[in-house]
Scaffold this motif. Structure first.
Motif, PDB file in Angstrom:
ATOM      1  N   THR A 403       2.902 -31.501 -21.788  1.00  0.00           N
ATOM      2  CA  THR A 403       3.738 -31.208 -22.958  1.00  0.00           C
ATOM      3  C   THR A 403       3.993 -32.464 -23.793  1.00  0.00           C
ATOM      4  O   THR A 403       4.028 -32.406 -25.023  1.00  0.00           O
ATOM      5  N   LEU A 404       4.145 -33.604 -23.132  1.00  0.00           N
ATOM      6  CA  LEU A 404       4.333 -34.850 -23.869  1.00  0.00           C
ATOM      7  C   LEU A 404       3.069 -35.244 -24.628  1.00  0.00           C
ATOM      8  O   LEU A 404       3.122 -35.669 -25.785  1.00  0.00           O
ATOM      9  N   LEU A 405       1.921 -35.092 -23.984  1.00  0.00           N
ATOM     10  CA  LEU A 405       0.657 -35.439 -24.646  1.00  0.00           C
ATOM     11  C   LEU A 405       0.387 -34.508 -25.825  1.00  0.00           C
ATOM     12  O   LEU A 405      -0.104 -34.946 -26.877  1.00  0.00           O
ATOM     13  N   LEU A 406       0.711 -33.225 -25.674  1.00  0.00           N
ATOM     14  CA  LEU A 406       0.504 -32.277 -26.778  1.00  0.00           C
ATOM     15  C   LEU A 406       1.487 -32.543 -27.923  1.00  0.00           C
ATOM     16  O   LEU A 406       1.145 -32.349 -29.095  1.00  0.00           O
ATOM     17  N   THR A 407       2.709 -32.986 -27.590  1.00  0.00           N
ATOM     18  CA  THR A 407       3.651 -33.387 -28.642  1.00  0.00           C
ATOM     19  C   THR A 407       3.071 -34.533 -29.462  1.00  0.00           C
ATOM     20  O   THR A 407       3.097 -34.516 -30.695  1.00  0.00           O
ATOM     21  N   GLY A 408       2.522 -35.520 -28.763  1.00  0.00           N
ATOM     22  CA  GLY A 408       1.895 -36.642 -29.446  1.00  0.00           C
ATOM     23  C   GLY A 408       0.718 -36.217 -30.298  1.00  0.00           C
ATOM     24  O   GLY A 408       0.510 -36.733 -31.406  1.00  0.00           O
ATOM     25  N   LEU A 409      -0.066 -35.254 -29.804  1.00  0.00           N
ATOM     26  CA  LEU A 409      -1.226 -34.764 -30.554  1.00  0.00           C
ATOM     27  C   LEU A 409      -0.797 -34.108 -31.861  1.00  0.00           C
ATOM     28  O   LEU A 409      -1.389 -34.350 -32.919  1.00  0.00           O
ATOM     29  N   CYS A 410       0.239 -33.262 -31.796  1.00  0.00           N
ATOM     30  CA  CYS A 410       0.728 -32.589 -33.015  1.00  0.00           C
ATOM     31  C   CYS A 410       1.245 -33.593 -34.044  1.00  0.00           C
ATOM     32  O   CYS A 410       1.015 -33.442 -35.250  1.00  0.00           O
ATOM     33  N   MET A 411       1.917 -34.611 -33.563  1.00  0.00           N
ATOM     34  CA  MET A 411       2.421 -35.630 -34.479  1.00  0.00           C
ATOM     35  C   MET A 411       1.269 -36.427 -35.081  1.00  0.00           C
ATOM     36  O   MET A 411       1.311 -36.836 -36.250  1.00  0.00           O
ATOM     37  N   ALA A 412       0.224 -36.664 -34.290  1.00  0.00           N
ATOM     38  CA  ALA A 412      -0.934 -37.392 -34.793  1.00  0.00           C
ATOM     39  C   ALA A 412      -1.647 -36.599 -35.884  1.00  0.00           C
ATOM     40  O   ALA A 412      -2.112 -37.160 -36.882  1.00  0.00           O
ATOM     41  N   VAL A 413      -1.723 -35.282 -35.710  1.00  0.00           N
ATOM     42  CA  VAL A 413      -2.348 -34.435 -36.731  1.00  0.00           C
ATOM     43  C   VAL A 413      -1.593 -34.560 -38.045  1.00  0.00           C
ATOM     44  O   VAL A 413      -2.198 -34.679 -39.127  1.00  0.00           O
TER      45      VAL A 413
END
Length: 551
Positions: A403-413
């Motif tokens: 969940t933390l890695l996916l949060t970072g991914l969404c912010m990167a997008v």
């Protein structure tokens, strides 16, 4: 016999546990209303310099409003009027030739500001002119509040382990009411930030104590479901905040509206039980037996308690270290505890830093501020259902990390998405909020399971302290957009990714009994234990990162 066996015998998730959740829901609903209050209380409406003659005279009587503004306030590169600068003298020639407007020297607002009051009647920014060069003072109100939260986490954590969950919960209720209402009647900015510091200090006691008090009454089988139910209070309060703020757009009355429900919590407190785990860990066997008997009676399991006498509780393994006073130093004295403490501290910092980095930004996506707040809150409900399935299907550690890695991914997008694609940005912002909320829900339950009973409140207090350090920094990070516009998002994204990787180092706790002593954390390293079914009298499942069948 272990305490988990007693919980199974008296039904570790029956009417008694539901009563505990419901009795504490009133106070827990107020938490998001206060923690995210700055989204509305400190909102900065559209504003411009106050121009003498324009706003309080007839020196421009022959000009339209647009013409008056043109000759008084410079425009920015995007064509909008400056919020913070004005011409010292009216530039009437700009009515005929505006091409050289950028060459005319402008000065900071000399006579104050005029604010757009269509959305908010009063805010901190409009009352004390916390805009332009003083906008940092406006952001600082949230930072000071969360520094109070951070300090309170350390204090309430250790006091709760020493004096009991229920006693310190009442202290948290009363102090939150006192300082919350005092902040609403503040007569100066300095008085306000001092009162907000102590409000945050007090509210964190409600946050960490109420969660631990609830979870310590759940058995292994229902701990995940119970933890999710407790966390739903936050989502409900978060959604209510958008409605309360829409109805009450004066910041003083808004503070009163979000604080006053705690008066009801003080009344309800009398029906709350103390944690039987804490009582037994501190040698108060007879009192623990009384609460266990109440639980068994409400859950229709009195036949189990008939054979369980107070003196027999002395054989429960958790009591082997009773009478010893534990401190925060005990979190780092032994190798495995030290590893857990360091890793959970990093994970909590990343979780809280990114969650509030997203939650405190409800503007900039092309939606009404109240609608954005509601969407951010409403998306938390399905995210909690998702985390419940994930925690049972793949476990705590993979869920926390993913969940933390996916949060970072969404912010990167969103970092690489242009501003005019606001719908696309809003979708990924909401997705990021979903995964961020999922990680927050997970880390509360996960941390409670990682720390043993004798230092559990110290552990939760320590991790909450580190988390609030991240939260207190988050509002100030937004000021870095003056240095480089994407810099705040880059920092939030990096924190989410790094903490997600660190979460991989934590032990798995799914279907494990709650550890009672520090030895339960350290001993599995010294030998092998076979994992028995959760309802048997088997020893504690090893909290290690290796094979789940044997250590």
């Amino acid at each position: 016999m272990k305490f988990e066996d007693i919980l199974v015998g008296i039904n570790g998730f029956g009417k008694f546990q539901m009563m505990i959740i419901l009795l504490q829901s009133v106070s827990r609903i107020t938490l998001p209303c206060n923690f995210l209050l700055n989204n509305f209380m400190a909102a900065v409406p559209d504003h411009r310099c106050h121009i003498r003659g324009l706003d309080d005279g007839d020196a421009f009587a022959n000009l339209t409003l647009d013409q008056r503004l043109t000759v008084s306030i410079p425009t920015q590169e995007d064509g909008t009027l400056s919020s913070c600068r004005m011409f010292r003298e009216p530039q009437f020639h700009l009515l005929h030739n505006s091409s050289n407007a950028t060459e005319i020297p402008a000065v900071p607002c000399l006579y104050g500001w005029v604010y757009d009051n269509t959305t908010f009647s009063t805010t901190l920014a409009t009352e004390w002119d916390l805009v332009c060069d003083r906008k940092g003072m406006n952001k600082a109100t949230a930072t000071i509040f969360f520094i109070g939260v951070m300090s309170g986490a350390a204090v309430f954590g250790t006091l709760s382990d020493r004096f009991g969950r229920k006693t310190m919960l009442l202290v948290a209720y009363l102090s939150s009411i006192t300082f919350g209402l005092a902040s609403a009647v503040s007569t100066s900015y300095v008085m306000f930030v001092i009162m907000r510091f102590f409000t945050g200090f007090s509210l964190t006691g409600i946050s960490i104590i109420s969660y631990v008090l609830s979870v310590e009454w759940f058995d292994v089988k229902h701990r995940t479901f119970g933890g999710i139910m407790v966390s739903l209070d936050w989502s409900v309060g978060n959604m209510m905040l958008s409605g309360i703020a829409y109805s009450v757009n004066n910041w003083r009355w808004l503070v009163v509206a979000t604080t006053s429900p705690l008066i009801l919590s003080v009344i309800i407190w009398w029906w709350l039980p103390e944690s039987a785990r804490w009582l037994m860990a501190n040698g108060q066997v007879e009192k623990a037996h009384m609460y266990l008997e109440k639980c068994a009676k409400m859950n229709d399991r009195m036949e189990f308690m008939a054979a369980l006498k107070p003196e027999s509780l002395s054989n429960v393994e958790m009591l082997e270290n009773r009478g010893k006073n534990y401190t925060y130093l005990d979190l780092v004295r032994t190798p495995n505890m030290r590893k857990v403490a360091i890793c959970t501290g990093i994970v909590w910092f990343g979780v809280a830093f990114t969650y509030y980095g997203i939650s405190l930004n409800v503007t900039g996506f092309g939606l009404n501020v109240y609608l954005t707040q509601f969407l951010y809150a409403a998306i938390e409900i399905p995210s909690k259902l998702m985390v419940y399935c994930s925690l049972n299907a793949i476990g705590r550690r993979p869920t926390q990390s993913a969940t933390l890695l996916l949060t970072g991914l969404c912010m990167a997008v969103n970092l690489f998405t242009p501003a005019y694609l606001w719908i696309f940005r809003t979708v990924f912002a909401i997705l990021g909020k979903t995964f961020s909320e999922t990680s927050f829900t997970t880390v509360f339950l996960y941390t409670t399971e990682l720390y043993p009973t004798v230092v559990r409140q110290n552990g939760v207090g320590y991790t909450s302290f580190v988390a609030r350090l991240g939260v207190s920094i988050a509002p100030l990070i937004a000021l870095l957009d003056d240095v480089w516009r994407p810099l705040p998002e880059v920092m939030f994204c990096a924190a989410a990714v790094c903490s997600g990787l660190v979460a991989c180092l934590l032990p798995e706790t799914t279907n494990a009994r709650l550890p009672e002593t520090i030895e339960d954390i350290e001993l599995p390293r010294s030998g092998c234990q076979t994992i028995k079914p959760e309802r048997s009298d088997a020893t504690l499942k090893p909290l290690t990162g290796g094979d789940e069948r044997e250590c």
